[in-house]
Structure formats: C-alpha cells, structure tokens
Design a protein around this motif. Structure first.
Motif, PDB file in Angstrom:
ATOM      1  N   ASN A 341       0.839  -1.196   0.000  1.00 65.98           N
ATOM      2  CA  ASN A 341       0.000   0.000   0.000  1.00 65.98           C
ATOM      3  C   ASN A 341       0.874   1.246   0.000  1.00 65.98           C
ATOM      4  OD1 ASN A 341      -2.346  -1.577   0.361  1.00 65.98           O
ATOM      5  ND2 ASN A 341      -2.055  -1.571   2.575  1.00 65.98           N
ATOM      6  N   VAL A 342       0.265   2.381  -0.336  1.00 62.96           N
ATOM      7  CA  VAL A 342       0.869   3.666   0.014  1.00 62.96           C
ATOM      8  C   VAL A 342       0.205   4.112   1.312  1.00 62.96           C
ATOM      9  CG1 VAL A 342       1.156   6.086  -0.640  1.00 62.96           C
ATOM     10  CG2 VAL A 342       1.432   4.285  -2.359  1.00 62.96           C
ATOM     11  N   MET A 343       1.029   4.420   2.327  1.00 62.20           N
ATOM     12  CA  MET A 343       0.517   4.753   3.651  1.00 62.20           C
ATOM     13  C   MET A 343       0.625   6.257   3.890  1.00 62.20           C
ATOM     14  SD  MET A 343      -0.261   1.711   4.683  1.00 62.20           S
ATOM     15  CE  MET A 343      -0.586   1.882   6.444  1.00 62.20           C
ATOM     16  N   ARG A 344      -0.211   6.731   4.817  1.00 61.48           N
ATOM     17  CA  ARG A 344      -0.206   8.146   5.204  1.00 61.48           C
ATOM     18  C   ARG A 344       0.187   8.228   6.677  1.00 61.48           C
ATOM     19  NH1 ARG A 344      -5.616  11.610   6.585  1.00 61.48           N
ATOM     20  NH2 ARG A 344      -4.571  13.621   6.947  1.00 61.48           N
ATOM     21  N   VAL A 345       1.172   9.088   6.976  1.00 59.70           N
ATOM     22  CA  VAL A 345       1.605   9.295   8.356  1.00 59.70           C
ATOM     23  C   VAL A 345       1.331  10.761   8.714  1.00 59.70           C
ATOM     24  CG1 VAL A 345       3.567   9.292   9.953  1.00 59.70           C
ATOM     25  CG2 VAL A 345       3.433   7.565   8.141  1.00 59.70           C
ATOM     26  N   VAL A 346       0.630  10.971   9.825  1.00 58.46           N
ATOM     27  CA  VAL A 346       0.348  12.333  10.278  1.00 58.46           C
ATOM     28  C   VAL A 346       1.210  12.629  11.500  1.00 58.46           C
ATOM     29  CG1 VAL A 346      -1.458  13.938  11.045  1.00 58.46           C
ATOM     30  CG2 VAL A 346      -2.021  12.079   9.441  1.00 58.46           C
ATOM     31  N   LEU A 347       1.851  13.792  11.519  1.00 62.94           N
ATOM     32  CA  LEU A 347       2.697  14.207  12.640  1.00 62.94           C
ATOM     33  C   LEU A 347       2.055  15.391  13.349  1.00 62.94           C
ATOM     34  CD1 LEU A 347       6.161  14.368  10.794  1.00 62.94           C
ATOM     35  CD2 LEU A 347       5.136  12.386  11.924  1.00 62.94           C
ATOM     36  N   ASP A 348       2.290  15.506  14.666  1.00 55.96           N
ATOM     37  CA  ASP A 348       1.858  16.737  15.358  1.00 55.96           C
ATOM     38  C   ASP A 348       2.978  17.777  15.272  1.00 55.96           C
ATOM     39  OD1 ASP A 348       3.756  16.197  17.297  1.00 55.96           O
ATOM     40  OD2 ASP A 348       2.307  15.506  18.802  1.00 55.96           O
ATOM     41  N   ASP A 349       2.781  18.927  15.913  1.00 53.13           N
ATOM     42  CA  ASP A 349       3.743  20.024  15.760  1.00 53.13           C
ATOM     43  C   ASP A 349       5.130  19.678  16.302  1.00 53.13           C
ATOM     44  OD1 ASP A 349       2.046  21.625  14.399  1.00 53.13           O
ATOM     45  OD2 ASP A 349       1.319  22.721  16.169  1.00 53.13           O
ATOM     46  N   SER A 350       5.159  18.728  17.259  1.00 53.95           N
ATOM     47  CA  SER A 350       6.464  18.356  17.819  1.00 53.95           C
ATOM     48  C   SER A 350       7.149  17.278  16.981  1.00 53.95           C
ATOM     49  CB  SER A 350       6.286  17.851  19.253  1.00 53.95           C
ATOM     50  OG  SER A 350       5.641  16.582  19.226  1.00 53.95           O
ATOM     51  N   GLY A 351       6.468  16.812  15.924  1.00 55.35           N
ATOM     52  CA  GLY A 351       7.062  15.777  15.081  1.00 55.35           C
ATOM     53  C   GLY A 351       6.723  14.378  15.546  1.00 55.35           C
ATOM     54  N   LYS A 352       5.781  14.254  16.489  1.00 59.11           N
ATOM     55  CA  LYS A 352       5.368  12.939  16.964  1.00 59.11           C
ATOM     56  C   LYS A 352       4.296  12.391  16.020  1.00 59.11           C
ATOM     57  CE  LYS A 352       3.976  10.886  21.372  1.00 59.11           C
ATOM     58  NZ  LYS A 352       2.642  10.400  20.975  1.00 59.11           N
ATOM     59  N   VAL A 353       4.371  11.067  15.765  1.00 59.16           N
ATOM     60  CA  VAL A 353       3.396  10.452  14.867  1.00 59.16           C
ATOM     61  C   VAL A 353       2.052  10.323  15.576  1.00 59.16           C
ATOM     62  CG1 VAL A 353       2.816   8.369  13.577  1.00 59.16           C
ATOM     63  CG2 VAL A 353       5.188   9.180  13.626  1.00 59.16           C
ATOM     64  N   THR A 354       0.984  10.831  14.963  1.00 56.12           N
ATOM     65  CA  THR A 354      -0.350  10.719  15.575  1.00 56.12           C
ATOM     66  C   THR A 354      -1.277   9.800  14.788  1.00 56.12           C
ATOM     67  OG1 THR A 354      -1.091  12.676  14.370  1.00 56.12           O
ATOM     68  CG2 THR A 354      -0.227  13.022  16.598  1.00 56.12           C
TER      69      THR A 354
END
Lengths: 405, 190
Positions: A341-354
């Motif tokens: 698959n192509v995956m989507r990774v979302v980060l918060d402002d601190s660069g942590k994966v959410t």
C-alpha cells in the motif's frame, strides 16, 4: 582399547581433509536466505522479481486500486520497466530511475499524453535521483554523478561528471543501491546498506552519508540496515527516512521502521538491535537496545518501505499538509502477506506520529497466494500541481493520485 | 550432426519470416523449439509450459545482451516488450510433452542428494517445476541443461542478479553430468 581409538582418531584426522579436497564444498544457499534459521529450513518464502519487460496497464486489474473519498487514482504513464525513484525537473520532465535494470527514463507531457523514453543507459543500478537548478544527480551503486542542463537536451544528454566515486569498492552482493535526497544544506544524502540480511557491516556500511559538491563525505547516521527512501521535514529541516528490518525472524518480527534524525551521528541499532527494542538473536547477545536510538514509527513486519515524501503540495485538503506518504513494496518474508500500500503518516507540531493509515490500496490480491500482488508501490513524489505520483516497479507503471474537485 | 543441419535450415526459414513479419509469431519459435515449444533437439530447450515470466525475462536478456547466443540473439533483437509478453503468454500455456529422457540408474539415485546439496529447489521450486521468473528444470533437454550449468559455473552464462552463477560455483564436471541427466529425466507437472 585406548591405543586403537587414538590410532583411529589420527587416521580419521588425516583422512577427512583428503576426502574434503576430493569433493568441492557445496555452494552457499542464495544470498537472500542468509540468516535463515534451521527451524525455518522448510520455508518456501522467496523474494519476487520484477517484470523486466514491464506490463501494459490494460493487462492489469487497475480498477482494484482504492483511494479515500474525494481522491481519484489513474494510470499516468507506462512502458518504463523497473520504474522506481522519481524526480521532477523545472520544466516538468519526470525522471525515473531503476535498480535491477540499467536505465533512467524521462517522461514528458505531450498535449495531455505522457511520453516515456530511455534517457540514460548502461548505468549500474541508477536508483537515486535528485533534480536541482537544471542538474540531474544520479546515484548508481558505486558513484554519484551529475548531468548539467539535461532538461534542455533530453534527446542528447550531456556526459556524466563525477561528484563522488568508489562508494562500492568490494562489488559484493548487498544492499548497495542508493536513494538520493538534497538536504537544506545543499549536500546530497544517500544510504550505504548492509552487506547481507544480517551481517556485521564494515565501517562505511549500514549508514546514511552526505557528500558536498566537492566530494567530501560525512556519515550522518549509523546502524541503518537498508534505507531506500528519505526526505527532509519542510518545517524542522530534519532528515526522515525509511528502513528495512532483517528477514527470517518470523511473520511478526521485526518491524520495518520510519526514522527521524534529530542530530548527526545517531545509531539506530543494526545489527545488534531491531526496531529499537528487539535484540538480534545472534549479534544482540552482548549489547543492549538501550544503547541505540529508537525509530519514530514501526511500519509493520517485512512491509519493505521504499519511497517517502512529505506532502507540500496545494492540491490535497489542508490536513494533508506536511503528512508523510510512504510506499510499501513488500512483504515477502511472512507466510501471510501484508503491505503493498501507500501509507499516510500524520505528525503533530512536535514531530510525533499521531496517525498511520492506508492511503492507496488494492495491489494485494490474495495474502496467501504466490505471488500475492499484481503491482508494487515503490516511490511517491509530489508534483508541482500538488498531485501525488506513485511508481510501480513490478510493472513499469506510474499512477497519479489527485483530488476529484 | 543431422540435428545441426536441420537446425540451420529451420533457423534460416525462421530468420526469413522474422525479417518479413517482424513481430511476435510463435510459429517462428517452433522451428527450433519444437511443436508447441516441446523441443526434440537435445541442445535446444523446451519452452512449452515454462513460467510466463521466465520466458519474457529470457527474451529480454537476449535482446539486451545479458545472454548471448548465435541463434537467439538475432531472433530477439527486434522484439518489443509487448511482443515478448505475447510470446511468453502463448508458450506458457502450451502443454508440456512427457519427458522422454531416461536417466542412468546411478544418476537417478544420486540426483536427489545433489539437488539438495546445491539448493536447487530453493529458487526453482519443489520438484523443480519453476515459478515466476525461475525456469522449470524438470524434463528439460539434457544437453541444454549441461551447457547451462557449465556456463553458470564458468561465469559465461548471463545472469541478471548473479544468484545462479554463485550457486553453480561448487559444481564438479561429474556433478553437472549427473544433475543434467537426472533432471532431464524428471517429468513436467501436467
């Protein structure tokens, strides 16, 4: 009794080497089986080979591909066997590298139709591509070269000029094809992988390095088994990269990983520690995972993440801004396949994966079949218009994901 | 000798039509590879019921110069990728003829151990039936098998990823003889 035993032992000691000389030793098993434990000796798992002649989109179940609501996916260009890493030129040319073959392709837009042609031939695994200020940089197995002004002479490309050479002095099997990324410091970042599945690397191996335009090399990360995708966070300018974990530790171990380089010189554990918390059964015995830096995200076991890019385009909805897209080209080393698959990774402002979720799916047809998939996402690239290109080296096709509005 | 002469005539005819037609025509292939791709010439491989991806990969290797052969190189020179895919699809669907080769008893006995020792089934699959880009070996022509094994060992046979050349390094002349004889006598799965 004792004397007879000793005499027999001496005779045997002389006889055995003589016998061994008569019979040449059997060759080792294929290199992708290195590290396979005897408990798995009956396993028939094997890597998959690309279609070196490519496949026509009309012969493939393209309609199986799925994207989230509000998006659409279509075939953008085909006829580029082994198509992997993509880079876009200032004038819109999309350059496409290969690993198993020797070509770099150029795709140009001719009145809404894409035309793909072989641009460079006879290169040694030209997998890494960067385009910057009119110059195409190409990372082959053993060297990085530059082709100045290439977009003005696609029919007659200029001679290669060497940026750095002798990156592969031993010419042995191993993860030595390269990804290439341009850093905010103007230097070129690339990987030198591990020499085998689970093998002690020598001093330049299992690393991420950078080189300036004069050819000066520096190591920026160590303990990286095989990274073939990297990009810089547009906000923090930090390097992020994907990494392939080792094979033959079972269906669910270890995970392949996503990494964040927050300082130069971090060590991510290979060959001692996998996924930040799993000591290697052999090399990990006398080391501790506490000594090593941790991944930013576990991506799934054996899913083979390749290309990754931050989304910086204007086309997708605002919540996609600075997300990471990752192409998963595997898995092969598990009995029940996953990934593709192509995956989507979302980060918060601190660069942590959410968030970590599928974005483009449908290549995996049957998780227990051999082969289980009809195509393999390899690299992702954000086009100037904000759409996302996805290369598929199994078939030599590039797909385009755009919004429907 | 007689085979060689027949082969030359067949090839001349095939060349003529290849030049005229210039496309993927299976009837040009069968001039040498036999009816439906089941070869009766010990030096020419059977291509019937070989895995589709193996056939297209082999044709690609001839066209691109990874494999060289005085007969196959010119035959593949003008084929497009689409032609190769079409020929591969066609011959992969032709039924394999039963193996006619009979292995000598000593080689039939030694064969399974040699197959294990040299890890043949790790890539070519159980019973050496081939899979994806890997050719079926079972029932292949004896002289052809022998020539390929020697070629890989001596690093004269093209190999896209080097794996088969590595695997052949430990083979003695006797091993090659015995393996080729044993494998040629195995049946293709029907």
């Amino acid at each position: 009794m004792n004397r007879i035993f000793i005499a027999a032992a001496i005779a045997a000691a002389f006889a055995l080497p003589a016998f061994a000389q008569d019979k040449p030793a059997a060759s080792p098993p294929p290199s992708w089986q290195q590290g396979k434990p005897s408990a798995m000796s009956e396993s028939t798992l094997h890597p998959f080979a690309i279609e070196v002649t490519g496949k026509a989109a009309t012969d493939l179940p393209i309609d199986k591909l799925k994207v989230p609501s509000g998006f659409k996916v279509e075939v953008w260009a085909e006829g580029m066997p082994g198509a992997r890493t993509m880079a876009q030129g200032d004038k819109g040319t999309v350059f496409v590298g290969t690993r198993q073959l020797k070509e770099v392709y150029a795709v140009t837009d001719r009145g809404g139709k894409r035309e793909a042609k072989v641009l460079l031939k006879g290169l040694d695994a030209p997998n890494g591509l960067v385009f910057n200020k009119g110059t195409l940089f190409v990372a082959e197995r053993g060297r990085i070269t530059r082709y100045d002004g290439i977009e003005n002479q696609l029919d007659n490309p200029p001679q290669a000029k060497v940026v750095v050479d002798n990156l592969d002095p031993n010419n042995q099997p191993g993860h030595f094809w390269k990804f290439l990324a341009l850093g905010p410091d103007g230097k070129l970042y690339f990987n030198i992988g591990a020499p085998g599945n689970i093998v002690m690397p020598t001093y330049m191996e299992a690393s991420i390095m950078r080189v300036d335009m004069k050819g000066t090399l520096e190591t920026v990360a160590q303990g990286v088994r095989n990274s073939v995708g990297m990009d810089f966070n547009p906000k923090t300018k930090e390097l992020w990269f994907t990494n392939h974990g080792r094979d033959w530790l079972g269906d669910n171990s270890p995970n392949d990983t996503l990494h964040r380089l927050s300082r130069k010189g971090m060590h991510f554990g290979y060959p001692y520690c996998h996924q930040g918390d799993t000591p290697d059964p052999e090399f990990g015995t006398h080391r501790s995972c506490k000594e090593f830096d941790k991944p930013a995200l576990k991506l799934g076991a054996h899913v083979a993440p390749i290309g990754m890019r931050f989304y910086t385009g204007k086309m997708f909805p605002a919540e996609y801004q600075n997300n990471i897209f990752i192409a998963l080209r595997g898995s092969w080393n598990r009995t029940v396949k996953q990934g593709y698959n192509v995956m989507r990774v979302v980060l918060d402002d601190s660069g942590k994966v959410t968030k970590y979720e599928p974005f483009l799916t449908g290549f995996l047809l049957d998780e227990k079949a051999d082969p289980p998939m009809w195509g393999r996402p390899n690299d992702v690239m954000v086009m100037k218009d904000g759409s996302l290109l996805v290369s598929d080296d199994q078939n030599g096709i590039i797909y385009r994901v755009s919004t429907t509005k | 000798m007689r085979f060689a002469a027949l082969n030359a005539v067949a090839l001349a005819i095939a060349f003529f039509f290849a030049t005229v037609a210039g496309a993927a025509d299976p009837s040009l292939c069968v001039a040498c590879h036999g009816d439906g791709g089941n070869s009766t010439n010990p030096a020419v491989p059977s291509i019937a019921a070989q895995p589709r991806q193996f056939i297209s990969t082999a044709l690609y290797m001839f066209r691109e110069g990874y494999r060289k052969d005085p007969q196959m190189t010119p035959m593949a020179a003008n084929l497009s990728n689409a032609d190769m895919n079409e020929l591969a699809a066609y011959f992969s669907k032709q039924p394999a003829a039963p193996a006619r080769h009979r292995a000598r008893p000593e080689n039939a006995n030694a064969g399974p151990q040699l197959v294990q020792k040299f890890h043949c089934t790790q890539c070519h699959g159980g019973e050496l039936q081939g899979l994806q880009q890997m050719p079926r070996l079972a029932g292949q022509q004896y002289d052809y098998l022998r020539a390929q094994l020697s070629g890989f060992r001596d690093r004269k046979r093209g190999d896209l990823d080097g794996k088969m050349s590595e695997s052949a390094q430990g083979l003695s002349d006797g091993d090659i003889e015995a393996l080729a004889d044993y494998i040629a006598g195995l049946g293709a799965r029907q």
